[in-house]
Design an enzyme around this catalytic site. Structure first.
Site, PDB file in Angstrom:
ATOM      1  N   VAL A  52      43.530  40.912  64.836  1.00  0.00           N
ATOM      2  CA  VAL A  52      44.804  40.285  65.187  1.00  0.00           C
ATOM      3  C   VAL A  52      45.610  41.260  66.042  1.00  0.00           C
ATOM      4  O   VAL A  52      45.829  42.412  65.648  1.00  0.00           O
ATOM      5  CB  VAL A  52      45.608  39.888  63.936  1.00  0.00           C
ATOM      6  CG1 VAL A  52      46.918  39.208  64.342  1.00  0.00           C
ATOM      7  CG2 VAL A  52      44.790  38.953  63.051  1.00  0.00           C
ATOM      8  N   ASP A  73      44.534  32.114  47.729  1.00  0.00           N
ATOM      9  CA  ASP A  73      44.511  33.582  47.832  1.00  0.00           C
ATOM     10  C   ASP A  73      45.927  34.112  48.017  1.00  0.00           C
ATOM     11  O   ASP A  73      46.201  34.905  48.919  1.00  0.00           O
ATOM     12  CB  ASP A  73      43.614  34.027  48.982  1.00  0.00           C
ATOM     13  CG  ASP A  73      43.283  35.525  48.921  1.00  0.00           C
ATOM     14  OD1 ASP A  73      43.402  36.113  47.819  1.00  0.00           O
ATOM     15  OD2 ASP A  73      42.922  36.103  49.959  1.00  0.00           O
ATOM     16  N   ALA A 132      37.511  39.014  62.256  1.00  0.00           N
ATOM     17  CA  ALA A 132      38.600  38.786  63.206  1.00  0.00           C
ATOM     18  C   ALA A 132      39.471  40.026  63.362  1.00  0.00           C
ATOM     19  O   ALA A 132      39.561  40.864  62.458  1.00  0.00           O
ATOM     20  CB  ALA A 132      39.459  37.608  62.750  1.00  0.00           C
ATOM     21  N   GLY A 143      39.798  42.200  60.015  1.00  0.00           N
ATOM     22  CA  GLY A 143      38.957  41.912  58.868  1.00  0.00           C
ATOM     23  C   GLY A 143      37.505  41.931  59.286  1.00  0.00           C
ATOM     24  O   GLY A 143      37.153  42.489  60.332  1.00  0.00           O
ATOM     25  N   ASN A 144      36.660  41.316  58.480  1.00  0.00           N
ATOM     26  CA  ASN A 144      35.230  41.317  58.786  1.00  0.00           C
ATOM     27  C   ASN A 144      34.889  40.490  60.021  1.00  0.00           C
ATOM     28  O   ASN A 144      33.937  40.798  60.738  1.00  0.00           O
ATOM     29  CB  ASN A 144      34.443  40.777  57.587  1.00  0.00           C
ATOM     30  CG  ASN A 144      34.512  41.705  56.396  1.00  0.00           C
ATOM     31  OD1 ASN A 144      34.606  42.917  56.556  1.00  0.00           O
ATOM     32  ND2 ASN A 144      34.480  41.141  55.195  1.00  0.00           N
TER      33      ASN A 144
END
Length: 511
Positions: free
Chosen positions: A39, A147, A37, A34-35
């Site tokens: 994984v 979310d 992080a 993501g922006n």
């Protein structure tokens, strides 16, 4: 010939293995990013356990003002330990990065399955049952996801659902004085109308709306609120304007009409959803216990063993206090240190059927005996350092809540005394496969239900060593049980002429 020689020389060199992450983890492929992080799949080289490691750059976190956000995510994940929620195992940091070591869910996103088309009704129902179970568990602990969507729902290799990505989650402490949240969060297609209105909203009701949208998507293969542009979709969400396909059963339609209600005051609650006839098909309420920090043991509440075991009063709500938190996993399994079971073993099995022999471990060596003496604990010399442990001279948490004593009493008498103390405290007793005795609370506190283990070792043919330790639950709850119930009951069995200390700063390692 020259080429062959070069080729041979090149193949003779051993490929240099990349260094282990934090000295323990062999890092594999990138699972997602993501922006802030990334994984990765990783493996603990010492244990062979597969994990997912979320890597965040400290500089990005600080510059974006997300420090409090990261702290909240850690607090939330530690608060919601549940078989259908992706677990946080540990948090580590270096000068440059922060690492979340998390449960690895092999099956990937539920979204990938929905993208291939609508799911069979039985599969959609089971996923929805497990989703509502996990969400209700979170709400009971003051945690709201905010979310919920198929991209944040994972499926493990046993076919069970796991809720992930609590990055936008909130806790009850973050509500304003009006008892509502005021932050816009979530993905537009799954967001409740009251959230879109940017007025205060009840986060629990907003989560359940999102669950309803997920159910519709699983059963239909498309979104309930669709339009050519975002403004049109928002209008449909505000009006609750959706149509169910012809293959939806009347009970399913009734359920969706109760969940996708634009007025949050009239929207179905989690308990109301669980009472729907369509939802109840194949639904098994279960309780669970967290052991050894990451292992779940699940017990169905509707079987005979659970009825016979000491339980909370009949009028106690089934969804919170008793740990009754939803649809049981599909089948017994042990994968990635997660152990689940379809049905509860008898909580009072094998009361005295073992004759004492299998409860006794006859191989105590000199180091074991020395370590039983206060001030002569040598375990620190031999235990492997996980890299994130306490500093030198500190006492591990497990040792702080472990008591040992020597007794000449028959094993049956010791077991009966332990059972009586547990029963007086409203705890269930069962014998584990390794011969140890487990005393388990039926009510969940902030740290889960209390679980206490007792093991009996053979010291000589006439003497045994009894070790009692906290396995799960809060330290304060254990200390109260130990001082009020266990120590008074076992005092007469102790083969020791030293007086028992009545009060001390921490629990003594011997009675």
């Amino acid at each position: 010939m020259a080429r062959m020689g070069i080729s041979k020389g090149g193949s003779g060199k051993e490929a240099k293995k990349p260094p282990l992450l934090l000295g323990r983890f062999e890092v594999g492929k990138l699972l997602g990013q993501g922006n802030f992080a990334k994984v990765y799949h990783a493996r603990n080289v010492a244990t062979g356990e597969e994990v997912a490691i979320k890597v965040m750059e400290k500089e990005k976190i600080f510059k974006s003002g997300l420090t409090a956000h990261i702290k909240r995510e850690i607090a939330v994940l530690r608060r919601v330990r549940h078989p259908h929620i992706v677990q946080l195992y540990e948090v580590m940091a270096t000068k440059l990065r922060i690492y979340f070591v998390m449960e690895y869910v092999r099956g990937g996103e539920l979204f990938a399955r929905v993208a291939r088309g609508r799911l069979p009704e039985a599969d959609a129902r089971r996923y929805f049952q497990q989703l509502v179970s996990a969400v209700a568990f979170c709400h009971a602990r003051g945690v709201f996801h905010r979310d919920i969507k198929p991209e944040n729902l994972l499926v493990d290799d046993a076919g069970d659902l796991k809720v992930s990505d609590f990055g936008l989650s909130a806790v009850a402490d973050g509500m304003r004085r009006d008892g509502l949240f005021h932050t816009f969060c979530g993905t537009p297609a799954y967001v409740a109308p009251e959230v879109l209105s940017r007025r205060g909203y009840d986060a629990a009701g907003a989560d359940l709306w999102s669950c309803g949208v997920v159910l519709f998507v699983l059963m239909a293969g498309y979104l309930p609120f669709q339009d050519r542009n975002l403004a049109g979709m928002y209008r449909k969400i505000h009006k609750g304007d959706f149509r169910c396909p012809k293959w939806f059963s009347p009970e399913l339609i009734r359920l969706l009409r109760g969940v996708l209600v634009t007025n949050p005051q009239r929207r179905a609650t989690a308990e109301g959803i669980m009472e729907n006839e369509w939802f109840k098909i194949g639904f098994r309420r279960f309780s669970f216990r967290v052991e050894d920090d990451r292992t779940f043991t699940c017990f169905e509440l509707d079987d005979d063993a659970a009825v016979d075991a000491p339980t909370s009063p009949p009028d106690t709500p089934r969804t919170v206090d008793s740990g009754d938190v939803g649809a049981a996993p599909t089948r017994p399994r042990k994968a990635g240190s997660l152990t689940s079971c379809d049905s509860a073993p008898s909580l009072l099995e094998g009361r005295f059927g073992l004759g004492g022999s299998s409860r006794r471990r006859s191989s105590l060596n000199a180091f074991d005996i020395i370590s039983f003496s206060p001030g002569f604990d040598l375990s620190g010399l031999f235990d492997q350092d996980d890299g994130g442990g306490a500093g030198a001279g500190s006492i591990p948490e497990q040792q702080k809540h472990t008591a040992r004593f020597v007794s000449a009493a028959p094993v049956e008498v010791i077991v009966a005394t332990l059972e009586a103390a547990a029963a007086a405290a409203g705890m269930a007793v069962r014998e584990r496969e390794d011969g140890s005795i487990s005393m388990e609370g039926t009510r969940e506190g902030e740290h889960g239900a209390l679980a206490v283990a007792a093991e009996i070792y053979e010291l000589t043919p006439e003497l045994v060593v009894v070790e009692v330790r906290r396995k799960a639950g809060g330290a304060a709850e254990y200390e109260e049980f130990f001082r009020a119930r266990l120590k008074p009951s076992l005092r007469e069995l102790v083969c020791d002429d030293r007086p028992c200390p009545e009060d001390s700063g921490e629990l003594s390692r011997s009675l």
